[in-house]
Each structure stands twice: as C-alpha cells, then as structure tokens.
Design an enzyme around this catalytic site. Sequence first.
Site, PDB file in Angstrom:
ATOM      1  N   ASN A  65       0.836  -1.191   0.000  1.00  0.00           N
ATOM      2  CA  ASN A  65       0.000   0.000   0.000  1.00  0.00           C
ATOM      3  C   ASN A  65       0.874   1.245   0.000  1.00  0.00           C
ATOM      4  O   ASN A  65       2.063   1.181   0.336  1.00  0.00           O
ATOM      5  CB  ASN A  65      -0.905   0.014   1.239  1.00  0.00           C
ATOM      6  CG  ASN A  65      -1.961  -1.068   1.204  1.00  0.00           C
ATOM      7  OD1 ASN A  65      -2.621  -1.270   0.188  1.00  0.00           O
ATOM      8  ND2 ASN A  65      -2.123  -1.777   2.315  1.00  0.00           N
ATOM      9  N   CYS A  74      -4.703  -6.720  -5.033  1.00  0.00           N
ATOM     10  CA  CYS A  74      -5.125  -5.503  -5.721  1.00  0.00           C
ATOM     11  C   CYS A  74      -5.464  -5.884  -7.157  1.00  0.00           C
ATOM     12  O   CYS A  74      -4.599  -6.325  -7.908  1.00  0.00           O
ATOM     13  CB  CYS A  74      -4.002  -4.471  -5.686  1.00  0.00           C
ATOM     14  SG  CYS A  74      -4.358  -2.962  -6.607  1.00  0.00           S
ATOM     15  N   GLY A  75      -6.737  -5.741  -7.538  1.00  0.00           N
ATOM     16  CA  GLY A  75      -7.173  -6.174  -8.860  1.00  0.00           C
ATOM     17  C   GLY A  75      -6.584  -5.368  -9.999  1.00  0.00           C
ATOM     18  O   GLY A  75      -6.073  -5.923 -10.980  1.00  0.00           O
ATOM     19  N   ASN A 171     -12.221  -1.716   2.823  1.00  0.00           N
ATOM     20  CA  ASN A 171     -12.431  -0.788   1.719  1.00  0.00           C
ATOM     21  C   ASN A 171     -13.923  -0.510   1.609  1.00  0.00           C
ATOM     22  O   ASN A 171     -14.751  -1.419   1.771  1.00  0.00           O
ATOM     23  CB  ASN A 171     -11.915  -1.409   0.417  1.00  0.00           C
ATOM     24  CG  ASN A 171     -10.441  -1.759   0.499  1.00  0.00           C
ATOM     25  OD1 ASN A 171      -9.585  -0.898   0.449  1.00  0.00           O
ATOM     26  ND2 ASN A 171     -10.153  -3.058   0.634  1.00  0.00           N
ATOM     27  N   CYS A 199     -10.787   0.943  -8.071  1.00  0.00           N
ATOM     28  CA  CYS A 199     -10.285  -0.126  -7.208  1.00  0.00           C
ATOM     29  C   CYS A 199     -10.774  -1.441  -7.794  1.00  0.00           C
ATOM     30  O   CYS A 199     -11.981  -1.688  -7.852  1.00  0.00           O
ATOM     31  CB  CYS A 199     -10.791   0.057  -5.778  1.00  0.00           C
ATOM     32  SG  CYS A 199     -10.451  -1.345  -4.691  1.00  0.00           S
ATOM     33  N   GLY A 200      -9.851  -2.292  -8.234  1.00  0.00           N
ATOM     34  CA  GLY A 200     -10.236  -3.515  -8.935  1.00  0.00           C
ATOM     35  C   GLY A 200     -11.021  -4.499  -8.087  1.00  0.00           C
ATOM     36  O   GLY A 200     -12.046  -5.030  -8.515  1.00  0.00           O
TER      37      GLY A 200
END
Length: 262
Positions: A65, A74-75, A171, A199-200
């Site tokens: 991060n 993380c997509g 999230n 955001c994926g």
Amino acid sequence: MKIEFHKYQGTGNDFILLDNRENVYNGLTAKQVHFLCSRRFGIGADGLMMLNNKTGFDFEMKYFNSNGNEGSMCGNGGRCILKFASILGIKKEKYNFSAADGIHEAEIDLNGEVRLKMKDVKGVEYSYTHYILDTGSPHYVKNVRDAMQVDVVNEGRAIRNSKEFEEKGINVNFVETLSDDTIYVRTYERGVEDETLSCGTGVTAAALISAHNDNGFNRVEVKTGGGKLSVEFEKVTEKEFRNIWLVGPAELVYEGEINIKS
C-alpha cells in the site's frame, strides 16, 4: 540507492512497478515505499509492486500500500503487473501467477485489455444498509442513489475506522445503479486512506452484488472516476460466485530512475 521503476495505471489506479527477479529491492523499508508513493516528495502512486520469481509460477506479485505496509490483493495492480511482465519478456497466452490471496490466471486479449481471474467468493454478509464480502481484499458495499453526491472521503473513512473495522480496516464502496447491467462505483481504500479513481477488488465486489441474472453467467459494466471496467462471473447463489474475471485496460505511464536514501 538507485531504483529503476515503471509507472503504470489501470483506470486511474496508479502503481510503481519494480523488477525484483534478482532480489535487488528486498531491502526496501516501509518508510522508503511510503516515500516513493508520495505524490509531493516521491514518484507518486496508490501502491508499489515487486515482480518476483517464484517456482512453479510465471512470477509472484508482491503488493505494498502507499503507506508502506504490505497489502492484500489488488485487482487493478494485478492487471498492471501482467502488462509489466509482458514488457519484461515474460510472454504467455495464459499467465499463472501468485499473489497475496493465492493463485491467479490472466491473459492479454487482442485489444490489449487484461483479463484477470479473481478468487471465488463463497460468502456475503447482508444487512439492511450494506454488504460485506472478500474479493481478495475485504469490501463494504453500499448502494446509493447518486454516487457523485457522496462525500466518499469522510463517509468512507468513518466506516473504515468504525469499531467493527478499525483493527484490520476495510475498503468502502458506494455504488449507483445506472441500468440493469451498468453501475458506477466510488471507493475509499484502506492503506491509501483516501478515495482512489478506481479499485479492482472493489469494482469486483460491487459487480457481484449488482448481478442482473438470478443465477448463471453475468457481465456487469462498471464506470469509475478513472475509466471503464467489466466483471464477468457465474452466480451460483446469493452468497456464492465463481469464475470471476476482471477485465479492463492497463497502461504504461512512464519509466525512470530515482535515488533514495538507504
């Protein structure tokens, strides 16, 4: 210490990519990662990823991060690191890589978009006001009438730091339904501690909740502040989803070198 980096973005979600196949960046500290991701003092990014060697896989994705701490899946980062791998000479029709939440398949289609297979979801918590599910990272999903009118930073921060989620964080996604198969999503991301343009894993969570078919194949089109994505999946029950694919662009922004203090 000199660092050679590549900057990528996937629908406005931006990342610093490092080729760490020779383990030259293993010693990077959380403070240094935070500096590199700083938009005023460093390169600037929502996160940093290292592409590592790993036996049995095309590569390993290690994600940090922007606060410097190692993160979960993380997509959009997964889609960006696939393009990075391709540029580094790792050429495959179908990729198989390791990430924080397990094994992922991926491919680059004829249009240059990246198709990333996400983890299956086998549980969703429902309440009157929101949903909670894990798509590689934990997500809180709330339906709203007009996403543009939501104070994402303050509302998202309040939920993320509430007693229920304060310790591990979550999230927070605000989702507006535009049509039967199209939604608009805004996300407050833990670790970044701010709204990101996309955001994926959040887009994926929102799409699953917004399935337009009762069961079977679904494709949900998703608009974000940074661009458009789509999520294809099979809905098994209200709480179970499988064969989930996140699809969208991933582009190189620039590359360079930076010297940082050891």
